[in-house]
Design a protein around this motif. Structure first.
Motif, short mmCIF file in Angstrom:
data_model
loop_
_atom_site.label_atom_id
_atom_site.label_comp_id
_atom_site.label_asym_id
_atom_site.label_seq_id
_atom_site.Cartn_x
_atom_site.Cartn_y
_atom_site.Cartn_z
N THR A 115 -3.95 8.93 2.10
CA THR A 115 -2.78 9.22 3.08
C THR A 115 -3.13 8.57 4.18
O THR A 115 -1.91 8.07 5.05
N ARG A 116 -4.14 8.75 5.02
CA ARG A 116 -4.47 8.11 6.15
C ARG A 116 -4.38 6.47 6.10
O ARG A 116 -3.82 5.89 7.25
N ARG A 117 -4.65 5.84 5.14
CA ARG A 117 -4.67 4.66 4.99
C ARG A 117 -3.33 3.95 4.93
O ARG A 117 -2.65 3.02 5.36
N VAL A 118 -2.34 4.91 4.26
CA VAL A 118 -1.01 4.57 4.15
C VAL A 118 -0.31 4.59 5.47
O VAL A 118 0.43 3.80 5.88
N ALA A 119 -0.63 5.56 6.22
CA ALA A 119 -0.22 5.74 7.60
C ALA A 119 -0.68 4.37 8.56
O ALA A 119 0.17 4.08 9.28
N ALA A 120 -1.97 4.10 8.22
CA ALA A 120 -2.32 2.70 9.19
C ALA A 120 -1.64 1.54 8.70
O ALA A 120 -1.07 0.85 9.62
N LEU A 121 -1.51 1.46 7.30
CA LEU A 121 -0.49 0.31 6.97
C LEU A 121 0.99 0.53 7.49
O LEU A 121 1.30 -0.65 7.69
N SER A 122 1.20 1.53 7.30
CA SER A 122 2.64 1.58 7.95
C SER A 122 2.91 1.42 9.58
O SER A 122 3.83 0.72 9.83
N GLN A 124 0.73 -0.82 11.00
CA GLN A 124 0.31 -2.10 11.13
C GLN A 124 2.00 -2.97 10.51
O GLN A 124 2.52 -3.90 11.20
N ILE A 125 2.46 -2.58 9.74
CA ILE A 125 3.81 -2.92 9.08
C ILE A 125 4.77 -2.91 10.46
O ILE A 125 5.91 -3.66 10.59
N ALA A 126 4.92 -1.56 10.92
CA ALA A 126 5.83 -1.58 12.14
C ALA A 126 5.76 -2.43 13.36
O ALA A 126 6.68 -3.06 13.98
N GLY A 127 4.28 -2.51 13.76
CA GLY A 127 3.84 -3.50 14.86
C GLY A 127 4.25 -4.80 14.35
O GLY A 127 4.97 -5.63 15.26
N LEU A 128 4.05 -5.30 13.20
CA LEU A 128 4.45 -6.59 12.84
C LEU A 128 5.98 -6.92 13.01
O LEU A 128 6.45 -7.97 13.41
N GLU A 129 6.72 -5.90 12.23
CA GLU A 129 8.22 -5.92 12.39
C GLU A 129 8.66 -6.09 13.56
O GLU A 129 9.56 -6.78 14.19
N GLN A 249 2.31 -11.62 6.27
CA GLN A 249 1.69 -10.61 6.54
C GLN A 249 2.27 -9.25 6.00
O GLN A 249 1.64 -8.02 5.57
N ILE A 250 3.63 -9.03 6.44
CA ILE A 250 4.39 -7.81 6.28
C ILE A 250 4.35 -7.49 4.74
O ILE A 250 4.03 -6.63 4.13
N LEU A 251 4.67 -8.69 3.93
CA LEU A 251 4.85 -8.61 2.50
C LEU A 251 3.52 -7.97 1.74
O LEU A 251 3.27 -7.33 0.91
N ASP A 252 2.39 -8.55 2.29
CA ASP A 252 1.20 -8.30 1.87
C ASP A 252 0.70 -6.84 2.02
O ASP A 252 0.33 -6.19 1.25
N LEU A 253 1.05 -6.34 3.13
CA LEU A 253 0.80 -5.01 3.63
C LEU A 253 1.57 -4.08 3.01
O LEU A 253 1.41 -2.92 2.71
N THR A 254 3.00 -4.48 2.77
CA THR A 254 3.81 -3.62 1.93
C THR A 254 3.26 -3.41 0.66
O THR A 254 3.28 -2.19 0.11
N ALA A 255 3.01 -4.50 -0.05
CA ALA A 255 2.34 -4.35 -1.30
C ALA A 255 1.07 -3.39 -1.30
O ALA A 255 1.01 -2.43 -2.32
N ARG A 256 -0.06 -3.44 -0.31
CA ARG A 256 -1.15 -2.72 -0.15
C ARG A 256 -0.51 -1.41 -0.16
O ARG A 256 -1.20 -0.36 -0.83
N ARG A 257 0.36 -1.08 0.81
CA ARG A 257 0.82 0.34 1.09
C ARG A 257 1.53 1.02 -0.11
O ARG A 257 1.09 2.24 -0.60
N ALA A 258 2.25 0.14 -0.93
CA ALA A 258 2.87 0.71 -2.15
C ALA A 258 1.77 1.01 -3.31
O ALA A 258 1.83 1.91 -4.01
#
Length: 428
Positions: A115-122, A124-129, A249-258
């Motif tokens: 859950t913490r990893r998912v929050a961190a990935l989220s 990162q995705i928000a920052g990149l967006e 990068q966003i696509l990669d992080l989104t796949a990892r988060r999913a």
């Protein structure tokens, strides 16, 4: 005086009998005794022409065993013998305080980590967006500035073209006059050539300006489409290139988060299953599977039990039946569905039952679920299973539905002249 003993013996034998036995010599008495003996014999043999009686019969029923599916200790109230239970009523409660919860702790820890990893990935995705949005705004501003610059340059070139066209028009007038003077002999060939060269130069400059205007219009169209061509830059600016990299990068992080979210959901289901298992393993409530009477209770409160231990036996009065032993010679005279009369030993009232099954002795396997046991049958007997009157047997739960009581059964007798003799032979 001499006495002849033979004569005395003969006189004694010829003496009259005692008066006590005289009435037996009467004809009426003898007839009466004969009739009585005949009536008594008929009374003994007549029932064999009407029905066959078996006294080797008992009321029986099946037992339901309640077993514990976990290890633990009996807690709280436990049912008692002869207690009537409805379906779902409590029999006993087993609690296990030593159940292993380590696997649940591991699953919970892993879920929290994911859950913490998912929050961190989220994040990162928000920052990149956010950065991508800023680059998009900068790109749009650059695009508008480039389009405006190209429009201004095109306007300047249009003005320059108009000025050059005016110069070209003047050079063509000068060339015409020099040509006329040359024809009349008042002008020189050199002056004509100079005027021609100036006219061609002015025309070439005008054509160059037109080419510049077309190039600026093409650049403007490309700029409107987000393509910027020019000296010292690629087809797209740096912010567009950077935005494309961020998009990857966003696509990669989104796949990892999913993937992590899927794992979290799967662990959540595992946790739910484990919690349900621990709840069952930690405490189980044993209930009656059907309406029944408590036959035996094999445990006490606060007693430790192991998995599979038998807690209680419940008598299923719905399955009560009468098991009667009948001689093999009667097998062909009894049919499924025949009505029979029976009475519980100690009772004077006969009730009606129905034959539901016939079973030979050799085919009878020991049934551990039966509450009562009939005496060992002889080899020349078979079992007749009778469905009793529900009011007479099944409703009397206070007396264990009469299970174990001996029964006198009267089965219908088909007309058979040899019946009494067979019955006598069976008794012998």
């Amino acid at each position: 005086m001499f006495i002849n003993r033979d004569e005395e013996t003969a006189k004694a034998l010829e003496a009259p009998r005692t008066p006590r036995l005289k009435f037996l010599n009467r004809r009426r008495v003898r007839v009466t005794i004969g009739i009585a003996l005949v009536v008594f014999g008929a009374f003994l043999l007549a029932p064999h022409f009407v029905y066959y009686t078996s006294i080797d019969a008992i009321v029986n029923a099946h037992l339901m065993s309640i077993h514990t599916p976990i290890d633990g200790v009996i807690e709280g109230r436990v049912v008692g013998p002869r207690q009537t239970l409805k379906k779902g009523d409590l029999v006993a409660t087993v609690r296990n305080e030593r159940v292993n919860r380590s696997f649940l702790g591991e699953l919970t820890t892993e879920r929290e980590s994911l859950t913490r990893r998912v929050a961190a990935l989220s994040e990162q995705i928000a920052g990149l967006e956010h950065l991508q949005a800023e680059l998009g705004q900068r790109r749009r501003a650059f695009q508008l500035a480039t389009v405006s610059d190209l429009q201004a340059a095109r306007g300047e070139q249009h003005a320059a073209l108009q000025a050059q066209q005016a110069v070209l028009h003047g050079k063509e007038r000068v060339l015409q006059r020099r040509e006329q003077l040359l024809r009349t002999g008042h002008g020189s060939q050199q002056a004509y050539d100079e005027a021609l060269a100036e006219r061609d130069y002015a025309r070439a400059v005008a054509e160059g300006i037109e080419q510049t205007i077309r190039r600026l219009e093409l650049q403007k169209q490309n700029a409107d489409d987000g393509i910027f061509l020019g000296m010292g830059r690629n087809d797209v600016p740096y912010d567009r290139q950077r935005s494309d990299e961020i998009e990857m990068q966003i696509l990669d992080l989104t796949a990892r988060r999913a993937e992590q979210q899927t794992r979290v959901a799967e662990i959540g289901r595992q946790i739910a299953v484990e919690e349900a298992r621990l709840e069952q393993a930690g405490e189980v409530t044993l209930t009656a599977p059907a309406d029944a009477v408590v036959w035996r209770v094999l445990v006490q409160r606060d007693k430790a039990v192991q998995i599979g231990s038998e807690i209680a036996q419940l008598l299923d009065c719905r399955t009560s039946f009468i098991d009667a032993l009948v001689a093999d010679s009667r097998f062909e005279t009894i049919n499924i569905g025949d009505e029979v009369s029976y009475r519980l030993v100690g009772s004077l009232e006969f009730r009606t039952g129905r034959v539901v099954a016939l079973r030979g002795v050799s085919a009878t396997a020991e049934d551990r679920t039966l509450a009562a046991k009939l005496d060992a049958p002889r080899l020349n007997q078979f079992h007749v299973l009778i469905e009793p009157d529900a009011v007479d047997v099944r409703a009397d739960t206070a007396s264990y539905c009469q299970v174990g009581r001996h029964v006198e059964v009267r089965l219908p007798q088909r007309l058979n002249p040899w019946g009494p003799f067979k019955a006598l032979w069976d008794v012998v």
